[in-house]
Design a protein around this motif. Sequence first.
Motif, PDB file in Angstrom:
ATOM      1  N   GLU A   1       0.808  -1.221   0.000  1.00 56.20           N
ATOM      2  CA  GLU A   1       0.000   0.000   0.000  1.00 56.20           C
ATOM      3  C   GLU A   1       0.848   1.281   0.000  1.00 56.20           C
ATOM      4  N   LYS A   2       2.165   1.144   0.199  1.00 53.02           N
ATOM      5  CA  LYS A   2       3.030   2.330   0.213  1.00 53.02           C
ATOM      6  C   LYS A   2       3.280   2.818  -1.216  1.00 53.02           C
ATOM      7  N   SER A   3       3.490   4.110  -1.362  1.00 52.69           N
ATOM      8  CA  SER A   3       3.826   4.675  -2.671  1.00 52.69           C
ATOM      9  C   SER A   3       5.230   4.220  -3.065  1.00 52.69           C
ATOM     10  N   ARG A   4       5.536   4.325  -4.345  1.00 51.03           N
ATOM     11  CA  ARG A   4       6.888   3.982  -4.819  1.00 51.03           C
ATOM     12  C   ARG A   4       7.939   4.851  -4.121  1.00 51.03           C
ATOM     13  N   GLU A   5       7.595   6.110  -3.886  1.00 48.13           N
ATOM     14  CA  GLU A   5       8.533   7.014  -3.222  1.00 48.13           C
ATOM     15  C   GLU A   5       8.821   6.548  -1.800  1.00 48.13           C
ATOM     16  N   GLU A   6       7.765   6.151  -1.081  1.00 48.11           N
ATOM     17  CA  GLU A   6       7.934   5.673   0.302  1.00 48.11           C
ATOM     18  C   GLU A   6       8.723   4.357   0.307  1.00 48.11           C
ATOM     19  N   GLN A   7       8.417   3.462  -0.616  1.00 45.23           N
ATOM     20  CA  GLN A   7       9.184   2.214  -0.708  1.00 45.23           C
ATOM     21  C   GLN A   7      10.659   2.518  -0.984  1.00 45.23           C
ATOM     22  N   GLY A   8      10.923   3.463  -1.880  1.00 44.85           N
ATOM     23  CA  GLY A   8      12.297   3.841  -2.200  1.00 44.85           C
ATOM     24  C   GLY A   8      13.028   4.402  -0.997  1.00 44.85           C
ATOM     25  N   ARG A   9      12.329   5.207  -0.202  1.00 43.57           N
ATOM     26  CA  ARG A   9      12.939   5.779   1.003  1.00 43.57           C
ATOM     27  C   ARG A   9      13.315   4.672   1.983  1.00 43.57           C
ATOM     28  N   ILE A  10      12.416   3.706   2.153  1.00 41.43           N
ATOM     29  CA  ILE A  10      12.684   2.611   3.089  1.00 41.43           C
ATOM     30  C   ILE A  10      13.819   1.723   2.564  1.00 41.43           C
ATOM     31  N   TYR A  11      13.828   1.431   1.258  1.00 41.11           N
ATOM     32  CA  TYR A  11      14.945   0.681   0.674  1.00 41.11           C
ATOM     33  C   TYR A  11      16.268   1.397   0.949  1.00 41.11           C
ATOM     34  N   ALA A  12      16.270   2.710   0.785  1.00 36.62           N
ATOM     35  CA  ALA A  12      17.488   3.482   1.036  1.00 36.62           C
ATOM     36  C   ALA A  12      17.919   3.347   2.499  1.00 36.62           C
ATOM     37  N   GLU A  13      16.959   3.373   3.423  1.00 34.54           N
ATOM     38  CA  GLU A  13      17.280   3.176   4.841  1.00 34.54           C
ATOM     39  C   GLU A  13      17.918   1.819   5.065  1.00 34.54           C
ATOM     40  N   TYR A  14      17.341   0.789   4.424  1.00 33.50           N
ATOM     41  CA  TYR A  14      17.904  -0.552   4.558  1.00 33.50           C
ATOM     42  C   TYR A  14      19.320  -0.613   3.985  1.00 33.50           C
ATOM     43  N   MET A  15      19.549   0.022   2.854  1.00 36.70           N
ATOM     44  CA  MET A  15      20.888   0.024   2.261  1.00 36.70           C
ATOM     45  C   MET A  15      21.879   0.714   3.194  1.00 36.70           C
ATOM     46  N   ASN A  16      21.487   1.850   3.755  1.00 38.98           N
ATOM     47  CA  ASN A  16      22.371   2.562   4.685  1.00 38.98           C
ATOM     48  C   ASN A  16      22.664   1.715   5.917  1.00 38.98           C
ATOM     49  N   TYR A  17      21.631   1.075   6.467  1.00 43.40           N
ATOM     50  CA  TYR A  17      21.806   0.200   7.627  1.00 43.40           C
ATOM     51  C   TYR A  17      22.753  -0.947   7.280  1.00 43.40           C
ATOM     52  N   SER A  18      22.533  -1.577   6.120  1.00 49.45           N
ATOM     53  CA  SER A  18      23.358  -2.719   5.718  1.00 49.45           C
ATOM     54  C   SER A  18      24.821  -2.313   5.550  1.00 49.45           C
ATOM     55  N   VAL A  19      25.065  -1.145   4.957  1.00 52.06           N
ATOM     56  CA  VAL A  19      26.433  -0.654   4.789  1.00 52.06           C
ATOM     57  C   VAL A  19      27.070  -0.398   6.155  1.00 52.06           C
ATOM     58  N   GLU A  20      26.326   0.242   7.058  1.00 53.42           N
ATOM     59  CA  GLU A  20      26.848   0.518   8.400  1.00 53.42           C
ATOM     60  C   GLU A  20      27.191  -0.782   9.123  1.00 53.42           C
ATOM     61  N   LEU A  21      26.287  -1.758   9.057  1.00 56.84           N
ATOM     62  CA  LEU A  21      26.513  -3.035   9.735  1.00 56.84           C
ATOM     63  C   LEU A  21      27.699  -3.771   9.115  1.00 56.84           C
ATOM     64  N   LYS A  22      27.781  -3.782   7.791  1.00 55.56           N
ATOM     65  CA  LYS A  22      28.898  -4.446   7.112  1.00 55.56           C
ATOM     66  C   LYS A  22      30.220  -3.772   7.463  1.00 55.56           C
ATOM     67  N   ASN A  23      30.234  -2.454   7.427  1.00 56.50           N
ATOM     68  CA  ASN A  23      31.465  -1.715   7.739  1.00 56.50           C
ATOM     69  C   ASN A  23      31.913  -1.906   9.184  1.00 56.50           C
ATOM     70  N   SER A  24      30.985  -2.241  10.076  1.00 60.61           N
ATOM     71  CA  SER A  24      31.342  -2.486  11.476  1.00 60.61           C
ATOM     72  C   SER A  24      32.057  -3.817  11.653  1.00 60.61           C
ATOM     73  N   GLY A  25      31.964  -4.683  10.636  1.00 62.89           N
ATOM     74  CA  GLY A  25      32.559  -6.012  10.734  1.00 62.89           C
ATOM     75  C   GLY A  25      31.691  -7.013  11.479  1.00 62.89           C
ATOM     76  N   LYS A  26      30.475  -6.624  11.842  1.00 61.09           N
ATOM     77  CA  LYS A  26      29.581  -7.483  12.625  1.00 61.09           C
ATOM     78  C   LYS A  26      28.649  -8.332  11.758  1.00 61.09           C
ATOM     79  N   MET A  27      28.454  -7.953  10.483  1.00 61.36           N
ATOM     80  CA  MET A  27      27.499  -8.664   9.631  1.00 61.36           C
ATOM     81  C   MET A  27      28.153  -9.898   9.016  1.00 61.36           C
ATOM     82  N   LEU A  28      27.513 -11.054   9.208  1.00 60.19           N
ATOM     83  CA  LEU A  28      27.976 -12.285   8.574  1.00 60.19           C
ATOM     84  C   LEU A  28      27.215 -12.548   7.284  1.00 60.19           C
TER      85      LEU A  28
END
Length: 118
Positions: A16-43
Amino acid sequence: MKYALLIYAAEKDWAEKSREEQGRIYAEYMNYSVELKNSGKMLSCDPLNPTSTATTIRVRNGKTVPTDGPFADTKEQLGGIYVIDVKDLDEAIAWASKIPDARTGSVEIRPLMIVPEM
């Protein structure tokens, strides 16, 4: 310790979310994933396709019975998994609380079993 961060959210809410809202959330996930990967904690990190693509099997009396869809009718569906290696549950909670769907769904933190070498 190794933990799985299991992300649950309502698929219908996502649809039910707009494409813009989905894109914003995807971007949040990408930022989170990069932060977690860069911390060395993500397997590992693995998003899942919608439950409409799932097949559940049960073996009853030696017979395999496949069923389309998830194993249970629930309001929230498992959408993805992060596997992390952190010092303790407190650190796992800190990382899980940053997952975007924690604000609208839930994130289950489950320790991985230590399995002896075979």
